[in-house]
Design a protein around this motif. Structure first.
Motif, PDB file in Angstrom:
ATOM      1  N   TRP A  33       0.842  -1.201   0.000  1.00  0.00           N
ATOM      2  CA  TRP A  33       0.000   0.000   0.000  1.00  0.00           C
ATOM      3  C   TRP A  33       0.872   1.244   0.000  1.00  0.00           C
ATOM      4  CZ3 TRP A  33      -4.429   0.765   4.159  1.00  0.00           C
ATOM      5  CH2 TRP A  33      -5.289   1.784   3.728  1.00  0.00           C
ATOM      6  N   TRP A  38      -1.942  -0.550  -4.819  1.00  0.00           N
ATOM      7  CA  TRP A  38      -3.222  -0.671  -4.137  1.00  0.00           C
ATOM      8  C   TRP A  38      -3.908  -2.007  -4.414  1.00  0.00           C
ATOM      9  CZ3 TRP A  38      -6.496   3.383  -1.788  1.00  0.00           C
ATOM     10  CH2 TRP A  38      -5.754   4.505  -1.398  1.00  0.00           C
ATOM     11  N   ASP A  39      -3.945  -2.408  -5.662  1.00  0.00           N
ATOM     12  CA  ASP A  39      -4.637  -3.662  -5.995  1.00  0.00           C
ATOM     13  C   ASP A  39      -4.003  -4.849  -5.282  1.00  0.00           C
ATOM     14  OD1 ASP A  39      -6.384  -2.277  -7.606  1.00  0.00           O
ATOM     15  OD2 ASP A  39      -5.341  -2.775  -9.476  1.00  0.00           O
ATOM     16  N   GLU A  42      -4.761  -4.685  -1.529  1.00  0.00           N
ATOM     17  CA  GLU A  42      -6.150  -5.040  -1.233  1.00  0.00           C
ATOM     18  C   GLU A  42      -6.374  -6.548  -1.372  1.00  0.00           C
ATOM     19  OE1 GLU A  42     -10.655  -3.883  -2.769  1.00  0.00           O
ATOM     20  OE2 GLU A  42      -8.948  -2.616  -3.318  1.00  0.00           O
ATOM     21  N   GLU A  46      -7.515  -9.205   1.520  1.00  0.00           N
ATOM     22  CA  GLU A  46      -8.638 -10.130   1.328  1.00  0.00           C
ATOM     23  C   GLU A  46      -8.241 -11.564   1.677  1.00  0.00           C
ATOM     24  OE1 GLU A  46     -10.566  -9.794  -2.477  1.00  0.00           O
ATOM     25  OE2 GLU A  46     -10.514  -7.607  -2.421  1.00  0.00           O
ATOM     26  N   TYR A  61      -9.393  -2.525   6.677  1.00  0.00           N
ATOM     27  CA  TYR A  61      -8.537  -1.867   5.685  1.00  0.00           C
ATOM     28  C   TYR A  61      -9.059  -2.035   4.260  1.00  0.00           C
ATOM     29  CZ  TYR A  61      -5.336  -0.715   9.381  1.00  0.00           C
ATOM     30  OH  TYR A  61      -4.790  -0.181  10.530  1.00  0.00           O
ATOM     31  N   ILE A  62      -9.724  -3.134   3.982  1.00  0.00           N
ATOM     32  CA  ILE A  62     -10.363  -3.277   2.669  1.00  0.00           C
ATOM     33  C   ILE A  62     -11.453  -2.225   2.514  1.00  0.00           C
ATOM     34  CG2 ILE A  62     -11.714  -4.790   1.165  1.00  0.00           C
ATOM     35  CD1 ILE A  62     -10.285  -7.153   2.709  1.00  0.00           C
ATOM     36  N   MET A  65      -9.720   1.202   2.046  1.00  0.00           N
ATOM     37  CA  MET A  65      -9.149   1.386   0.712  1.00  0.00           C
ATOM     38  C   MET A  65     -10.221   1.711  -0.318  1.00  0.00           C
ATOM     39  SD  MET A  65      -6.154  -1.520   0.535  1.00  0.00           S
ATOM     40  CE  MET A  65      -5.177  -0.707  -0.743  1.00  0.00           C
ATOM     41  N   ASN A  66     -11.344   1.017  -0.231  1.00  0.00           N
ATOM     42  CA  ASN A  66     -12.417   1.276  -1.197  1.00  0.00           C
ATOM     43  C   ASN A  66     -13.102   2.610  -0.947  1.00  0.00           C
ATOM     44  OD1 ASN A  66     -13.042  -1.131  -3.185  1.00  0.00           O
ATOM     45  ND2 ASN A  66     -12.285  -2.033  -1.288  1.00  0.00           N
ATOM     46  N   GLN A  82     -17.284  -0.055  -5.564  1.00  0.00           N
ATOM     47  CA  GLN A  82     -16.302   0.140  -4.503  1.00  0.00           C
ATOM     48  C   GLN A  82     -16.984   0.337  -3.155  1.00  0.00           C
ATOM     49  OE1 GLN A  82     -14.180   3.489  -6.075  1.00  0.00           O
ATOM     50  NE2 GLN A  82     -12.808   2.234  -7.340  1.00  0.00           N
TER      51      GLN A  82
END
Length: 207
Positions: A33, A38-39, A42, A46, A61-62, A65-66, A82
């Motif tokens: 991050w 970012w991807d 994330e 997950e 945190y997911i 981030m969204n 998102q």
């Protein structure tokens, strides 16, 4: 409303002497991050959430981030996806951790994303709920600087929207800065964001 909440990404420092796979995964996710991946970050959060069903932080945190991504998203379909994802993971976190001020703040921020996206549709629907969430979070954790800062910014934004003076809430921003000075998260991975932003907000109060 769009710039009501600006979040500084938490970067975890320090290596634990005896790390679990959870610790290693969380540190790696924060490293990704921080490096603007970012991807990848994330996706790792997950995987950690799936592997650690009793851990609320990966879900938090997911959601964060969204929420953050939605501020700059112009495509309505992507933004909705998102925010729906943020809400789903936030629901999971809240199912694990039922009384948590950080989660209430995150819920308020996700709802604020909806208001910022379409104030005509979501302003009346969510504004009172957002205020209520901040009051509940503040009642739970009045010494949490992130709670104090986010609540102050929401109140300032609301006052500005209604043409009222925002200055009375500057003292709350000052309080948040004081609290940040001695704030110690419960663990290395707990939320710890907003200090520099608080200083920026206070500067705008004094301009």
């Amino acid at each position: 409303m769009k710039h009501l909440i600006i979040i500084t990404v938490l970067f975890v420092t320090g290596i634990l002497s005896a790390q679990s796979s959870y610790d290693k995964g969380m540190e790696k996710a924060f490293e990704l991050w921080k490096n603007n991946q970012w991807d990848e970050a994330e996706q790792l959060f997950e995987r950690i959430a799936a592997a650690e069903p009793n851990a609320w932080l990966p879900n938090y945190y997911i959601a964060q981030m969204n929420s953050l991504k939605s501020w700059e998203e112009k495509d309505a379909d992507k933004l909705k996806a998102q925010l729906e994802k943020a809400q789903n993971f936030l629901n999971d976190a809240m199912a694990i951790e039922k009384y948590n001020a950080d989660l209430l703040v995150m819920q308020a921020q996700v709802l604020t994303n909806w208001v910022a996206f379409d104030g005509m549709t979501y302003g009346m629907k969510y504004s009172a709920k957002i205020s209520d969430l901040y009051e509940k979070a503040f009642a739970m954790a009045p010494e949490n600087p992130m709670v104090v800062l986010a609540r102050a910014e929401w109140n300032m934004g609301s006052a500005k929207y209604f043409g009222q003076d925002t200055k009375p809430f500057c003292k709350d921003v000052e309080k948040a800065i004081e609290l940040f000075a001695n704030f110690k998260p419960e663990t290395a991975f707990y939320p710890n964001w907003g200090q520099k932003h608080a200083e920026s907000v206070l500067k705008s109060c004094n301009d």
